[in-house]
Design a protein around this motif. Structure first.
Motif, PDB file in Angstrom:
ATOM      1  N   TYR A 161      -1.678  -3.727  -9.717  1.00 44.99           N
ATOM      2  CA  TYR A 161      -1.925  -3.240  -8.359  1.00 44.99           C
ATOM      3  C   TYR A 161      -2.209  -1.739  -8.353  1.00 44.99           C
ATOM      4  O   TYR A 161      -2.084  -1.075  -7.326  1.00 44.99           O
ATOM      5  CB  TYR A 161      -0.748  -3.556  -7.426  1.00 44.99           C
ATOM      6  N   GLY A 218      -3.294  -4.226   0.066  1.00 45.23           N
ATOM      7  CA  GLY A 218      -4.153  -4.863  -0.928  1.00 45.23           C
ATOM      8  C   GLY A 218      -4.142  -6.374  -0.802  1.00 45.23           C
ATOM      9  O   GLY A 218      -5.187  -7.028  -0.925  1.00 45.23           O
ATOM     10  N   LEU A 233     -14.268  -2.162  -0.027  1.00 43.93           N
ATOM     11  CA  LEU A 233     -13.935  -3.548   0.294  1.00 43.93           C
ATOM     12  C   LEU A 233     -15.209  -4.391   0.279  1.00 43.93           C
ATOM     13  O   LEU A 233     -15.796  -4.718   1.309  1.00 43.93           O
ATOM     14  CB  LEU A 233     -13.209  -3.632   1.635  1.00 43.93           C
ATOM     15  N   CYS A 259     -12.418   0.345  -5.942  1.00 44.14           N
ATOM     16  CA  CYS A 259     -11.405   1.089  -5.199  1.00 44.14           C
ATOM     17  C   CYS A 259     -10.833   2.208  -6.065  1.00 44.14           C
ATOM     18  O   CYS A 259     -10.902   2.169  -7.304  1.00 44.14           O
ATOM     19  CB  CYS A 259     -10.310   0.153  -4.720  1.00 44.14           C
ATOM     20  N   GLY A 319      -3.169   1.052  -1.171  1.00 46.96           N
ATOM     21  CA  GLY A 319      -3.008  -0.346  -0.831  1.00 46.96           C
ATOM     22  C   GLY A 319      -1.606  -0.897  -0.892  1.00 46.96           C
ATOM     23  O   GLY A 319      -1.366  -1.999  -0.394  1.00 46.96           O
ATOM     24  N   ILE A 367      -9.176 -12.975  -8.356  1.00 44.22           N
ATOM     25  CA  ILE A 367      -8.432 -11.767  -7.999  1.00 44.22           C
ATOM     26  C   ILE A 367      -8.027 -11.086  -9.304  1.00 44.22           C
ATOM     27  O   ILE A 367      -7.244 -11.642 -10.080  1.00 44.22           O
ATOM     28  CB  ILE A 367      -7.181 -12.093  -7.162  1.00 44.22           C
ATOM     29  N   ASN A 392     -13.018  -6.718  -4.418  1.00 43.03           N
ATOM     30  CA  ASN A 392     -12.205  -5.531  -4.654  1.00 43.03           C
ATOM     31  C   ASN A 392     -11.156  -5.440  -3.550  1.00 43.03           C
ATOM     32  O   ASN A 392     -11.398  -5.864  -2.411  1.00 43.03           O
ATOM     33  CB  ASN A 392     -13.058  -4.260  -4.643  1.00 43.03           C
ATOM     34  N   TYR A 393      -9.999  -4.881  -3.896  1.00 38.59           N
ATOM     35  CA  TYR A 393      -8.951  -4.667  -2.894  1.00 38.59           C
ATOM     36  C   TYR A 393      -8.264  -3.337  -3.176  1.00 38.59           C
ATOM     37  O   TYR A 393      -8.252  -2.853  -4.304  1.00 38.59           O
ATOM     38  CB  TYR A 393      -7.938  -5.825  -2.890  1.00 38.59           C
ATOM     39  N   ARG A 394      -7.699  -2.732  -2.130  1.00 33.98           N
ATOM     40  CA  ARG A 394      -7.102  -1.408  -2.263  1.00 33.98           C
ATOM     41  C   ARG A 394      -5.913  -1.420  -3.219  1.00 33.98           C
ATOM     42  O   ARG A 394      -5.151  -2.389  -3.282  1.00 33.98           O
ATOM     43  CB  ARG A 394      -6.690  -0.887  -0.880  1.00 33.98           C
ATOM     44  N   SER A 425      -0.610 -12.315  -6.925  1.00 36.41           N
ATOM     45  CA  SER A 425      -1.234 -12.366  -5.594  1.00 36.41           C
ATOM     46  C   SER A 425      -1.491 -13.805  -5.179  1.00 36.41           C
ATOM     47  O   SER A 425      -1.211 -14.193  -4.034  1.00 36.41           O
ATOM     48  CB  SER A 425      -2.555 -11.586  -5.605  1.00 36.41           C
ATOM     49  N   ASP A 455      -6.125  -7.218   2.198  1.00 41.24           N
ATOM     50  CA  ASP A 455      -7.551  -7.176   1.878  1.00 41.24           C
ATOM     51  C   ASP A 455      -7.999  -8.496   1.251  1.00 41.24           C
ATOM     52  O   ASP A 455      -9.052  -9.051   1.609  1.00 41.24           O
ATOM     53  CB  ASP A 455      -7.848  -6.037   0.902  1.00 41.24           C
ATOM     54  N   GLN A 456      -7.221  -8.985   0.301  1.00 41.43           N
ATOM     55  CA  GLN A 456      -7.548 -10.259  -0.343  1.00 41.43           C
ATOM     56  C   GLN A 456      -7.650 -11.369   0.705  1.00 41.43           C
ATOM     57  O   GLN A 456      -8.580 -12.188   0.674  1.00 41.43           O
ATOM     58  CB  GLN A 456      -6.488 -10.615  -1.384  1.00 41.43           C
TER      59      GLN A 456
END
Length: 529
Positions: free
Chosen positions: A148, A201, A121, A83, A185, A143, A178-180, A237, A204-205
């Motif tokens: 972030y 984000g 993603l 990302c 995100g 994660i 991957n996450y924003r 997270s 996304d997770q």
């Protein structure tokens, strides 16, 4: 809705005994597609598998949408896009900062040589070679951290963890998504809150967890035996997923492993309005009737440029682009931890603070702006200017890079990491099994057992990895003759300690620095950041 300060993560490339030569041949079937991976004979990789629709075009700054059914042939032999990262640089180091510490801190902002894109993603799945759908192995879902604002599932694909799990007779499957990040995100502000698109984000997770439930069986995994695991912002997270929906995890996981991260007392997302407005202005969207929609239409490069001007976790400014939602109940087995010197890496941007008055103003303006003068004075009393009392702990007058550095290091480490973790385990102890540890090992000259210093013990196949693997498979980290790790209770807050030297493990009590940590926790609850 709340906001949070970012957390650093050391992006360390850890050497392992896993063979590095991978060849193509393994495959799995997902929907109507054949997914091609690679194997080295011990572990098998499937890299860059999309788990959600690309958040591009009008899907930018919206909740993730489930991936469409797979078709054809999916080449999963190389890492997918990472990302878009927020750019920042560390300031120059004083000449008396050891080279080892400087290198470690530079590694905090290292980014793998993998393309960046909004279309990011994707996730990696690493399995023991030869598993089948009938294997039904436990699953570890990683994660990454990075405040972030940066991070990538290409940093460590998990082969070392899977190989070690095979060696100790508890084979697991490893997943990393991957996450924003940053403005893509974690925007704040009233516009984001009104449209319900905060914490993208984290969303996304969550979508990746749903993908695991739907598809991990095809890789030989058991969707009923999922442990979510993260470090730094990744650990925060994990805690937020554990707490979300009043503790209802929707059957997405059964346990959590948190390395240097826990939920903090976060203020309302509206606190970030100034940052949102500045990004809107810098992106050229201020004249728009709908500024959030305007941010969806501009080139990604323009949004990134505006994002890069906003505060980062290596800046003096503490407030960042994160909005999170936290709740009050938690019902998931967990492991939670800290490093001894959590604040030593965070304190370098504050070397210009050299007097007691400046330290007082720094604490008041950046951490507790609503606290009284007497309450701030108590902080100064509990965190004295004497370098011998500061972090890195146990180093006397050494490594005092400024008259206030070790003091700030001790305070920030407690505010960001130690106090939230201790409060977290105290709150959930008695509701379900909890294990806690403190890492004093892997010390780096000049910054001690800094934030992230436990990672080589995990990804390098150390004892910490064995505890994690056993916990993921049996919900008990103990067994196979390992040094016994007792459960944590409020009546007997036992803490496993990892350390260097001839006695690598011992059990103590989670009572270190009890007065300052308790005060920081109390003040943070009274005045959420």
């Amino acid at each position: 809705m709340f906001y949070l300060t970012g957390c650093l993560v050391a992006l360390v490339a850890v050497a392992s005994a896993v063979p590095t030569q991978f060849v193509s041949s393994p495959s799995v079937s997902l929907d109507g597609a054949t997914v091609i991976g690679t194997t080295n004979g011990t572990t098998t990789r499937y890299l860059g598998i999309p788990y959600a629709q690309p958040p591009i075009g009008d899907l930018r700054l919206r909740l993730p949408k489930p991936v469409l059914p797979y078709k054809g042939v999916l080449n999963a032999t190389a890492f997918g896009n990472q990302c878009i990262q927020q750019d920042f640089v560390l300031g120059p180091f004083p000449s008396n900062v050891p080279q080892a510490a400087q290198q470690y801190l530079q590694d905090f902002i290292a980014i793998p040589d993998v393309p960046q894109s909004e279309d990011c993603l994707n996730l990696n799945v690493v399995t023991p070679s030869g598993v089948t759908r009938q294997s039904k192995l436990p699953v570890l879902v990683w994660i990454y951290g990075g405040g972030y604002q940066h991070g990538s599932n290409a940093v460590e694909p998990g082969d070392a963890i899977v190989a070690r799990s095979i060696q100790i007779g508890h084979p697991v499957i490893y997943v990393a998504m991957n996450y924003r990040l940053s403005a893509f995100g974690f925007l704040g502000g009233k516009e984001v809150k009104e449209e319900g698109v905060g914490n993208l984000g984290l969303q996304d997770q969550r979508e990746a967890f749903r993908w695991v439930q739907k598809y991990i069986s095809a890789f030989g995994g058991d969707p009923s035996k999922v442990t979510i695991w993260g470090q730094s912002a990744g650990a925060i997270s994990v805690s937020l997923h554990m707490l979300a929906n009043g503790g209802n995890n929707e059957g997405l996981f059964r346990a959590g492993f948190l390395e240097s991260g826990a939920p903090g007392p976060y203020g309302d997302v509206l606190e970030l309005q100034d940052t949102y407005d500045q990004i809107v202005t810098d992106a050229g969207c201020a004249p728009a009737n709908n500024t959030l929609q305007c941010l969806r239409t501009i080139p990604a490069s323009v949004l990134k440029a505006a994002m890069d001007k906003s505060p980062s976790f290596v800046d003096y400014v503490v407030r960042l682009l994160l909005a999170v939602t936290a709740y009050t109940q938690e019902l998931t087995d967990s492991l939670a931890s800290n490093d001894e010197d959590e604040g030593s890496a965070f304190a370098f941007p504050s070397l210009n603070i050299t007097t007691d008055d400046e330290f007082s103003g720094y604490v008041s303006s950046n951490f507790y702006p609503k606290a009284s003068g007497d309450e701030i004075a108590k902080i100064l009393e509990l965190y004295p200017a004497n370098p011998a009392a500061g972090s890195p702990f146990g180093t006397g007058d050494k490594f005092a890079y400024s008259p206030q550095y070790k003091r700030i290091s001790a305070f920030q480490g407690d505010w960001i990491e130690q106090a939230p973790r201790r409060l977290f385990v105290q709150q959930i102890s008695g509701k379900q099994p909890v294990y806690a540890f403190l890492n004093k090992g892997g010390k780096v000259e000049g910054i001690g057992a800094a934030h992230g210093s436990e990672l080589p013990n995990v990804y390098g196949g150390g004892g910490m990895a064995d505890y994690l693997i056993r916990f993921a498979t049996t919900l008990d980290p103990n067994g196979h003759g390992a040094f016994h790790w007792p459960q944590y209770t409020n009546e007997n807050p036992q803490l496993l300690t990892f350390q260097d030297g001839s006695i690598p493990l011992k059990v103590g009590l989670d009572t270190y620095r009890s007065a300052p940590i308790a005060y920081v926790a109390k003040l943070s609850l009274t005045y959420p950041a």
